[in-house]
Write a protein that holds these residues in place. Structure first.
Motif, mmCIF file in Angstrom:
data_model
loop_
_atom_site.group_PDB
_atom_site.id
_atom_site.type_symbol
_atom_site.label_atom_id
_atom_site.label_comp_id
_atom_site.label_asym_id
_atom_site.label_seq_id
_atom_site.Cartn_x
_atom_site.Cartn_y
_atom_site.Cartn_z
ATOM 1 N N SER A 1 0.824 -1.208 0.000
ATOM 2 C CA SER A 1 0.000 0.000 0.000
ATOM 3 C C SER A 1 0.859 1.260 0.000
ATOM 4 O O SER A 1 0.477 2.283 -0.583
ATOM 5 N N LEU A 2 2.025 1.211 0.656
ATOM 6 C CA LEU A 2 2.912 2.371 0.679
ATOM 7 C C LEU A 2 3.399 2.713 -0.726
ATOM 8 O O LEU A 2 3.495 3.889 -1.096
ATOM 9 N N VAL A 3 3.713 1.686 -1.508
ATOM 10 C CA VAL A 3 4.202 1.918 -2.866
ATOM 11 C C VAL A 3 3.093 2.492 -3.740
ATOM 12 O O VAL A 3 3.312 3.409 -4.536
ATOM 13 N N ILE A 4 1.882 1.966 -3.580
ATOM 14 C CA ILE A 4 0.757 2.454 -4.384
ATOM 15 C C ILE A 4 0.467 3.915 -4.059
ATOM 16 O O ILE A 4 0.263 4.750 -4.949
ATOM 17 N N MET B 1 -6.549 -5.045 5.605
ATOM 18 C CA MET B 1 -5.845 -3.915 6.211
ATOM 19 C C MET B 1 -5.030 -3.162 5.170
ATOM 20 O O MET B 1 -5.013 -1.927 5.149
ATOM 21 N N ALA B 2 -4.342 -3.912 4.321
ATOM 22 C CA ALA B 2 -3.529 -3.267 3.284
ATOM 23 C C ALA B 2 -4.405 -2.510 2.292
ATOM 24 O O ALA B 2 -4.081 -1.388 1.882
ATOM 25 N N LEU B 3 -5.529 -3.103 1.910
ATOM 26 C CA LEU B 3 -6.413 -2.465 0.938
ATOM 27 C C LEU B 3 -7.184 -1.290 1.529
ATOM 28 O O LEU B 3 -7.579 -0.375 0.799
ATOM 29 N N SER B 4 -7.410 -1.311 2.839
ATOM 30 C CA SER B 4 -8.214 -0.253 3.461
ATOM 31 C C SER B 4 -7.582 1.121 3.297
ATOM 32 O O SER B 4 -8.301 2.133 3.252
ATOM 33 N N SER B 5 -6.258 1.176 3.222
ATOM 34 C CA SER B 5 -5.610 2.471 3.016
ATOM 35 C C SER B 5 -5.630 2.879 1.546
ATOM 36 O O SER B 5 -5.789 4.056 1.217
ATOM 37 N N VAL B 6 -5.519 1.906 0.650
ATOM 38 C CA VAL B 6 -5.508 2.215 -0.779
ATOM 39 C C VAL B 6 -6.899 2.557 -1.283
ATOM 40 O O VAL B 6 -7.073 3.429 -2.143
ATOM 41 N N ILE B 7 -7.910 1.888 -0.744
ATOM 42 C CA ILE B 7 -9.270 2.072 -1.245
ATOM 43 C C ILE B 7 -9.800 3.471 -0.954
ATOM 44 O O ILE B 7 -10.749 3.929 -1.600
ATOM 45 N N CYS B 8 -9.180 4.165 0.002
ATOM 46 C CA CYS B 8 -9.592 5.539 0.291
ATOM 47 C C CYS B 8 -9.429 6.442 -0.933
ATOM 48 O O CYS B 8 -10.206 7.390 -1.113
ATOM 49 N N ALA C 1 -11.976 9.996 -4.665
ATOM 50 C CA ALA C 1 -11.963 10.545 -6.022
ATOM 51 C C ALA C 1 -13.367 10.540 -6.619
ATOM 52 O O ALA C 1 -13.797 11.514 -7.259
ATOM 53 N N LEU C 2 -14.128 9.449 -6.401
ATOM 54 C CA LEU C 2 -15.506 9.398 -6.878
ATOM 55 C C LEU C 2 -16.373 10.431 -6.167
ATOM 56 O O LEU C 2 -17.223 11.082 -6.793
ATOM 57 N N PHE C 3 -16.155 10.564 -4.870
ATOM 58 C CA PHE C 3 -16.917 11.563 -4.114
ATOM 59 C C PHE C 3 -16.610 12.975 -4.610
ATOM 60 O O PHE C 3 -17.524 13.795 -4.799
ATOM 61 N N TYR C 4 -15.327 13.241 -4.840
ATOM 62 C CA TYR C 4 -14.938 14.568 -5.309
ATOM 63 C C TYR C 4 -15.499 14.833 -6.703
ATOM 64 O O TYR C 4 -15.936 15.956 -7.018
ATOM 65 N N PHE C 5 -15.509 13.812 -7.542
ATOM 66 C CA PHE C 5 -16.078 13.962 -8.879
ATOM 67 C C PHE C 5 -17.575 14.256 -8.793
ATOM 68 O O PHE C 5 -18.113 15.069 -9.553
ATOM 69 N N ARG C 6 -18.238 13.635 -7.842
ATOM 70 C CA ARG C 6 -19.692 13.805 -7.704
ATOM 71 C C ARG C 6 -20.064 15.227 -7.292
ATOM 72 O O ARG C 6 -21.089 15.767 -7.733
ATOM 73 N N ILE C 7 -19.253 15.854 -6.457
ATOM 74 C CA ILE C 7 -19.598 17.191 -5.961
ATOM 75 C C ILE C 7 -19.005 18.302 -6.820
ATOM 76 O O ILE C 7 -19.210 19.478 -6.528
#
Length: 638
Positions: free
Chosen positions: A471-474, A548-555, A560-566
């Motif tokens: 997740s750190l690399v991503i 746990m690893a995906l929970s940080s990346v999925i943010c 981004a979808l939320f920001y696109f929506r507003i």
């Protein structure tokens, strides 16, 4: 101003010749700018920032992870991929994070703006939360060993109620495999070999059966370990007291916590290299095995160690740099801190392997049989080796005190990252005045989430393997997507990023650094299921690790979808274009630094979130003669 490379004198508003460092970014014939935030505050001086960053980067991984990785991956040959990763990945990403925090004077949640991409800050907060929980658990165990060393005889011996019949002390059976037996006494030789194969060290039994009271499975929690709970409480109290007033207190504490570990390392180094067999251990540590360089695992280990050790993509670097003055030379700081971190790792390897070589010589075994990493090195192998030294409790106290200070230095920044992110996100005067209560609340939550149990070591290693892995690399790859950021750095430092860094950040047509993409590939290739000694983690535990690893990346995509929506826009493409533009809120926090393309077109109001500090050209400030601290200024008209 800070970071200026010109060493001449610049004229002030009154014609006085002031050194460049006194100008704080002011142009000639312009009133000197204060260059500090009255709301958030700044470091008392630049040494505080450098020491805090060194304490953050130089942690437990430098002592218990790097030396073993170096030995396992080809000795001196491992240093080649390690230095390549430091040069092309570590320092460039380190510099980028420092510059982000310093430019915007915001914690990592300030990076939710689309320059850099939205959601990166939330991913960093998740990573820092995971690491902050388990990191202090390790510090609490170091506290326990430190307190246990306050005795005339170290407690890990073979005459305690928790010991098994297989317990054999290195003090009682030296050179067991080297003992010369007559050829006819085959029974004695066989007995000696069986004893060697079945041997368990007193430090290992002390660790498993007394300190941890380990269960047989990650799902078998058992009772709360009161002795470790009390040490965890002490650890969190120390962290809170040092951060109670934010950087005003932690900036003073780091003068000790960031420097004294080097004193202890040096003492242990000179003691270790003078022991019999130390040269054998150091030879194992550094002897090159050139064929290892072609293995993908070696490069993957080098890359993961860089990210783990430097603390990239954790959010701490951005947070610490956000308290810098706007024109501080963070480019210089990033190079100095990164090199210090790497040099410390190599130096610690001599300290560790000199002692392990001595123990292997005493036992008549190969160094590879006593080499460990992680908790096995810090709490089993090294403590056992210390029992062989004269005045063993003294060396044990020094070693665990060093681990405590290294752990606290990192923990300070992890907690400050969470506190700063929350306070900056709310951003009103009410929470700024109650920042100490926010710190206390997060510390209490961290304490409750880290309550130790017999299965605690399994969860600690699970979080250590997955919370800060790919997740750190991503996150670092996505963080490299920015808009005109080279111009921002030039505006802040007075010079653009060196060409080398620009190449590292944008080596390919895509905005992600090619080297980071390679690291991600290496990490995927070398993935192995997690184990602890002979214990194989069940599939459901590995699934939790991946979550746990995906929970940080999925943010990142979620926000981004939320920001696109507003985002405003009549069509899909228009909204997409607007959502990827740099936000108008992105830029320097102080109005005096908002120049050029960040200059406000209309007079600012308090709702804009900018801190306005009026400048009076008729009241220039002259420097007071002082020490190496930032030049203190006073009005010339008093």
């Amino acid at each position: 101003w800070h970071g200026a490379y010109n060493s001449g004198l610049l004229p002030s508003a009154h014609g006085l010749q002031l050194p460049a460092s006194a100008q704080n970014g002011a142009m000639p014939n312009e009133a000197i700018k204060k260059d500090h935030s009255l709301q958030r505050g700044n470091w008392g001086n630049q040494i505080e920032f450098v020491l805090t960053s060194v304490g953050y980067a130089v942690g437990l991984g430098n002592v218990w992870r790097f030396p073993y990785l170096c030995y396992r991956n080809g000795g001196g040959a491992f240093l080649i991929p390690y230095f390549i990763m430091v040069t092309f990945c570590g320092i460039p990403v380190f510099f980028m994070e420092l510059s982000f925090g310093q430019f915007a004077s915001q914690g990592c949640l300030g990076l939710l703006l689309p320059s850099p991409p939205p959601g990166v800050g939330y991913g960093m907060i998740v990573v820092s939360t995971y690491i902050g929980i388990y990191y202090n658990m390790v510090v609490s165990i170091a506290f326990y060993y430190f307190f246990s060393s306050l005795t005339s005889v170290l407690p890990w011996t073979c005459d305690n109620p928790w010991n098994t019949p297989d317990c054999v002390s290195v003090l009682d059976n030296p050179n067991i495999t080297k003992s010369v037996q007559p050829p006819a006494l085959l029974g004695n030789v066989s007995q000696a070999l069986n004893l060697t194969l079945q041997r368990t060290s007193p430090s290992e039994e002390y660790w498993k059966f007394y300190v941890l009271k380990m269960s047989d499975d990650i799902g078998n929690f058992g009772e709360v370990q009161v002795h470790l709970l009390s040490c965890l409480f002490v650890s969190w109290v120390v962290v809170f007291l040092c951060l109670m007033q934010g950087i005003r207190t932690s900036g003073k504490v780091v003068y000790f916590t960031a420097t004294f570990p080097y004193v202890v390392l040096t003492i242990l180094f000179f003691r270790g290299v003078t022991l019999e067999g130390a040269s054998t251990g150091i030879k194992y540590y550094l002897t090159p095995q050139w064929d290892k360089i072609l293995e993908a695992k070696v490069w993957g280990d080098a890359a993961s160690q860089i990210f783990y050790s430097l603390g990239c993509a954790w959010g701490g670097l951005i947070t610490m740099a956000s308290y810098n003055k706007f024109h501080n030379n963070c480019y210089r700081d990033s190079v100095v801190i990164s090199i210090t971190n790497c040099a410390t790792s190599i130096y610690a390897g001599f300290v560790i392997f000199s002692i392990l070589g001595f123990m292997a010589n005493h036992l008549g075994e190969d160094v590879s049989s006593v080499a460990e990493h992680g908790p096995g090195l810090a709490f089993v192998a090294y403590p056992e080796a210390l029992t062989l030294l004269p005045i063993a409790p003294l060396w044990s106290l020094l070693f665990f005190f060093m681990l405590i200070l290294m752990g606290l230095g990192t923990q300070f920044c992890l907690l400050e990252t969470l506190v700063t992110a929350l306070v900056d996100e709310v951003g009103n005067e009410w929470i700024l005045q109650r920042k100490s209560y926010v710190t206390l609340g997060i510390a209490v939550a961290g304490f409750l989430l880290g309550i130790p149990s017999p299965a605690g070591i399994y969860w600690l290693l699970l979080m250590d393997n997955y919370a800060a892995s790919f997740s750190l690399v991503i996150i670092s790859c996505i963080m490299c997507v920015h808009h005109n950021y080279f111009q921002d750095i030039q505006m802040m430092l007075g010079f653009p990023p060196p060409l080398f860094f620009q190449i590292c950040w944008r080596l390919t047509p895509t905005p992600n650094p090619h080297s980071l993409q390679l690291i991600l590939i290496f990490l995927v290739i070398q993935y192995e299921t997690i184990t602890y000694n002979e214990y194989q983690y069940p599939s459901w535990a590995e699934a939790i690790g991946f979550l746990m690893a995906l929970s940080s990346v999925i943010c990142i995509p979620f926000y981004a979808l939320f920001y696109f929506r507003i985002t405003d826009g009549d069509t899909f493409l228009q909204r997409l274009k607007n959502s990827t533009k740099p936000s108008g809120d992105w830029g320097p926090a102080l109005l005096e630094h908002r120049t050029g393309r960040y200059a406000p077109t209309i007079p600012p109001s308090p709702e804009d979130g900018l801190e306005f500090q009026p400048l009076d050209p008729d009241k220039a400030q002259i420097p007071m003669v002082g020490s190496n601290d930032p030049i203190r200024l006073q009005d010339s008209q008093m």
